[in-house]
Design a protein around this motif. Sequence first.
Motif, PDB file in Angstrom:
ATOM      1  N   GLU A 248      50.139  36.752  41.231  1.00 29.49           N
ATOM      2  CA  GLU A 248      50.968  37.365  42.267  1.00 29.49           C
ATOM      3  C   GLU A 248      51.866  36.290  42.859  1.00 29.49           C
ATOM      4  OE1 GLU A 248      49.077  39.641  45.220  1.00 29.49           O
ATOM      5  OE2 GLU A 248      48.291  41.139  43.824  1.00 29.49           O
ATOM      6  N   ALA A 249      53.141  36.633  43.036  1.00 29.10           N
ATOM      7  CA  ALA A 249      54.128  35.632  43.436  1.00 29.10           C
ATOM      8  C   ALA A 249      53.820  35.000  44.788  1.00 29.10           C
ATOM      9  CB  ALA A 249      55.515  36.273  43.453  1.00 29.10           C
ATOM     10  N   ASN A 250      53.281  35.754  45.719  1.00 28.07           N
ATOM     11  CA  ASN A 250      53.082  35.250  47.076  1.00 28.07           C
ATOM     12  C   ASN A 250      51.686  34.692  47.325  1.00 28.07           C
ATOM     13  OD1 ASN A 250      55.714  36.064  47.785  1.00 28.07           O
ATOM     14  ND2 ASN A 250      55.004  38.151  48.221  1.00 28.07           N
ATOM     15  N   LEU A 251      50.921  34.495  46.288  1.00 27.29           N
ATOM     16  CA  LEU A 251      49.548  34.008  46.449  1.00 27.29           C
ATOM     17  C   LEU A 251      49.454  32.559  45.972  1.00 27.29           C
ATOM     18  CD1 LEU A 251      46.557  34.527  47.097  1.00 27.29           C
ATOM     19  CD2 LEU A 251      46.280  35.398  44.764  1.00 27.29           C
ATOM     20  N   ASP A 252      48.987  31.689  46.848  1.00 25.98           N
ATOM     21  CA  ASP A 252      48.797  30.282  46.507  1.00 25.98           C
ATOM     22  C   ASP A 252      47.452  30.127  45.801  1.00 25.98           C
ATOM     23  OD1 ASP A 252      48.604  27.545  46.328  1.00 25.98           O
ATOM     24  OD2 ASP A 252      48.178  27.236  48.459  1.00 25.98           O
ATOM     25  N   PRO A 253      47.436  29.827  44.499  1.00 28.94           N
ATOM     26  CA  PRO A 253      46.156  29.770  43.776  1.00 28.94           C
ATOM     27  C   PRO A 253      45.281  28.609  44.211  1.00 28.94           C
ATOM     28  CG  PRO A 253      47.947  29.022  42.360  1.00 28.94           C
ATOM     29  CD  PRO A 253      48.588  29.546  43.616  1.00 28.94           C
ATOM     30  N   VAL A 254      45.902  27.464  44.509  1.00 28.45           N
ATOM     31  CA  VAL A 254      45.112  26.300  44.935  1.00 28.45           C
ATOM     32  C   VAL A 254      44.481  26.566  46.288  1.00 28.45           C
ATOM     33  CG1 VAL A 254      45.205  23.857  45.529  1.00 28.45           C
ATOM     34  CG2 VAL A 254      46.531  24.718  43.590  1.00 28.45           C
ATOM     35  N   GLY A 255      45.255  27.117  47.213  1.00 23.59           N
ATOM     36  CA  GLY A 255      44.713  27.434  48.529  1.00 23.59           C
ATOM     37  C   GLY A 255      43.592  28.452  48.472  1.00 23.59           C
ATOM     38  N   ALA A 256      43.726  29.435  47.564  1.00 29.88           N
ATOM     39  CA  ALA A 256      42.677  30.441  47.429  1.00 29.88           C
ATOM     40  C   ALA A 256      41.378  29.814  46.939  1.00 29.88           C
ATOM     41  CB  ALA A 256      43.130  31.541  46.468  1.00 29.88           C
ATOM     42  N   CYS A 257      41.482  28.853  46.022  1.00 26.92           N
ATOM     43  CA  CYS A 257      40.273  28.223  45.473  1.00 26.92           C
ATOM     44  C   CYS A 257      39.656  27.223  46.447  1.00 26.92           C
ATOM     45  CB  CYS A 257      40.604  27.517  44.160  1.00 26.92           C
ATOM     46  SG  CYS A 257      41.071  28.628  42.819  1.00 26.92           S
ATOM     47  N   VAL A 258      40.500  26.529  47.196  1.00 27.07           N
ATOM     48  CA  VAL A 258      39.976  25.558  48.156  1.00 27.07           C
ATOM     49  C   VAL A 258      39.337  26.269  49.331  1.00 27.07           C
ATOM     50  CG1 VAL A 258      40.615  23.717  49.760  1.00 27.07           C
ATOM     51  CG2 VAL A 258      41.594  23.764  47.457  1.00 27.07           C
ATOM     52  N   GLY A 259      39.980  27.345  49.818  1.00 24.07           N
ATOM     53  CA  GLY A 259      39.419  28.121  50.907  1.00 24.07           C
ATOM     54  C   GLY A 259      39.714  27.516  52.269  1.00 24.07           C
ATOM     55  N   PRO A 260      39.431  28.267  53.344  1.00 28.12           N
ATOM     56  CA  PRO A 260      39.662  27.767  54.706  1.00 28.12           C
ATOM     57  C   PRO A 260      38.873  26.484  54.962  1.00 28.12           C
ATOM     58  CG  PRO A 260      39.188  30.123  54.714  1.00 28.12           C
ATOM     59  CD  PRO A 260      38.891  29.630  53.337  1.00 28.12           C
ATOM     60  N   LYS A 261      39.586  25.424  55.318  1.00 25.69           N
ATOM     61  CA  LYS A 261      38.977  24.123  55.586  1.00 25.69           C
ATOM     62  C   LYS A 261      38.123  23.613  54.416  1.00 25.69           C
ATOM     63  CE  LYS A 261      38.852  24.842  60.600  1.00 25.69           C
ATOM     64  NZ  LYS A 261      38.007  24.858  61.820  1.00 25.69           N
ATOM     65  N   GLY A 262      38.506  24.030  53.203  1.00 22.64           N
ATOM     66  CA  GLY A 262      37.796  23.563  52.008  1.00 22.64           C
ATOM     67  C   GLY A 262      36.441  24.201  51.795  1.00 22.64           C
ATOM     68  N   SER A 263      36.180  25.352  52.433  1.00 23.13           N
ATOM     69  CA  SER A 263      34.838  25.943  52.394  1.00 23.13           C
ATOM     70  C   SER A 263      34.438  26.424  51.003  1.00 23.13           C
ATOM     71  CB  SER A 263      34.760  27.112  53.383  1.00 23.13           C
ATOM     72  OG  SER A 263      35.749  28.087  53.079  1.00 23.13           O
ATOM     73  N   ARG A 264      35.396  26.986  50.259  1.00 20.52           N
ATOM     74  CA  ARG A 264      35.042  27.546  48.949  1.00 20.52           C
ATOM     75  C   ARG A 264      34.763  26.451  47.920  1.00 20.52           C
ATOM     76  NH1 ARG A 264      39.545  32.477  48.563  1.00 20.52           N
ATOM     77  NH2 ARG A 264      38.527  33.857  50.097  1.00 20.52           N
ATOM     78  N   VAL A 265      35.648  25.484  47.832  1.00 19.94           N
ATOM     79  CA  VAL A 265      35.428  24.422  46.852  1.00 19.94           C
ATOM     80  C   VAL A 265      34.218  23.587  47.246  1.00 19.94           C
ATOM     81  CG1 VAL A 265      36.894  22.655  47.915  1.00 19.94           C
ATOM     82  CG2 VAL A 265      36.621  22.707  45.442  1.00 19.94           C
ATOM     83  N   ARG A 266      33.916  23.514  48.552  1.00 25.06           N
ATOM     84  CA  ARG A 266      32.753  22.741  48.982  1.00 25.06           C
ATOM     85  C   ARG A 266      31.459  23.383  48.491  1.00 25.06           C
ATOM     86  NH1 ARG A 266      34.249  21.964  53.789  1.00 25.06           N
ATOM     87  NH2 ARG A 266      33.201  23.749  54.784  1.00 25.06           N
ATOM     88  N   MET A 267      31.423  24.709  48.435  1.00 31.81           N
ATOM     89  CA  MET A 267      30.234  25.393  47.917  1.00 31.81           C
ATOM     90  C   MET A 267      30.020  25.052  46.438  1.00 31.81           C
ATOM     91  SD  MET A 267      28.861  27.003  50.408  1.00 31.81           S
ATOM     92  CE  MET A 267      27.763  28.147  49.581  1.00 31.81           C
ATOM     93  N   VAL A 268      31.118  24.956  45.683  1.00 29.81           N
ATOM     94  CA  VAL A 268      31.023  24.589  44.270  1.00 29.81           C
ATOM     95  C   VAL A 268      30.545  23.150  44.142  1.00 29.81           C
ATOM     96  CG1 VAL A 268      32.327  24.273  42.131  1.00 29.81           C
ATOM     97  CG2 VAL A 268      32.796  26.245  43.609  1.00 29.81           C
TER      98      VAL A 268
END
Length: 404
Positions: A248-268
């Motif tokens: 989707e043009a308006n969706l930042d893929p890196v931001g989606a994976c990192v998550g708010p304050k890095g919460s998503r990537v931190r779980m990984v």
Amino acid sequence: MATSELIEALQALAHERKIDELYLIDRLEASLAKSYQHILDLEWDARVTIDRQTGKIYVYELVPKGEPDPETGEYAEYEERDVTPNDVSRIAAQNAKSVISSIVREAGRQSIYEEFSGRVGDLVTGTVLQGTPDFTIIKIRDGVEAELPHYDLKRNPGERNERPDGERYRHNQRLKVLIIEVRDPQEEPVRARGDQARPSIVVSRTHPGLIRRLFEIEVPEIYDGLVEIKSIAREPGARSKVAVASREANLDPVGACVGPKGSRVRMVVDELHNERVDVIQWNDDPATYVANALSPAKVTRVIADEEKHFATVIVPDDQLSLAIGKEGQNARLAARLTGWHIDIKSASFQGEPLPAEENMLIDEDDAEAEEELCAYLSDDGVHCRNHARPGSRYCGIHSFMDGE
């Protein structure tokens, strides 16, 4: 055990374990034939039949008739001589126990194979049961165990190591693992120390697919297909790079994976026992993609040769060590992630000439500075790295060129 009771017991077991009743009886007949041949000291092979209705057992010695085949040495016809002993039921009961036990184990392994053979690549959560120097046994659920191998590949070159360096497991520790193989029990069973067969399921903690599955759990956009993981490069236990793209043009893929304050990537990262994970944006332009892959290093210029899949990368002097990484790790992972051979050079490099400036990525912040460099080009094709004098295209050394 009476013969009728034997049949009833076999029928009950077949129903309980969901084993074909005729298959169970056939296996028992074959086992009894071997036993009776030894017990009765028969000269020729034995055959055993069990009456499917009454359970009565008959033992026959297969006495060959005529002459054997000159090529194979086998006989074409046999005469069945009845040699049924008086205590046939007692011996049958003893054999039935071992045969049934063996069949139940085989049926269990076959059931596991049928259930999990289609789940290769799935992420499962298990509990550590026990460990050996060569592998760890993980309980996936009641009655189902998996093997996480971590053999010393120098001593066992035919085995595998699926445990990241530095990871050690405790009894009852919960782990997320990736199923990478399900062994077919119909083939020759794999043996470990002793006589116990190794579990049919093989799992991994080093496979790149583990990171893919973990992100699918933590990032709804990946699970829903809005963000796609394009490529993964991993050095298990140390560092990984993940290239993502948005549908989707308006969706930042890196931001989606990192998550708010890095919460998503931190779980990984936590699940990978603090393995560093870099999420970078995929791009269909090779130069941009290579530059992104070298993150967090700042890249000045990328010159891409698409035919040779070779990229020459220019970075500021103070970014060279960051671009290469400790022991070349950052550059190595970037090369694996993109599939390109990457040659990194500092801005002050005075070696071989650079390729023609095609597919060139120039950092916008450095564009103005690049324009202030001396325009002198040697016969070998090497650019002068000195700054041009004010109002001139050349430095003080090559200012004579202004008079051309």
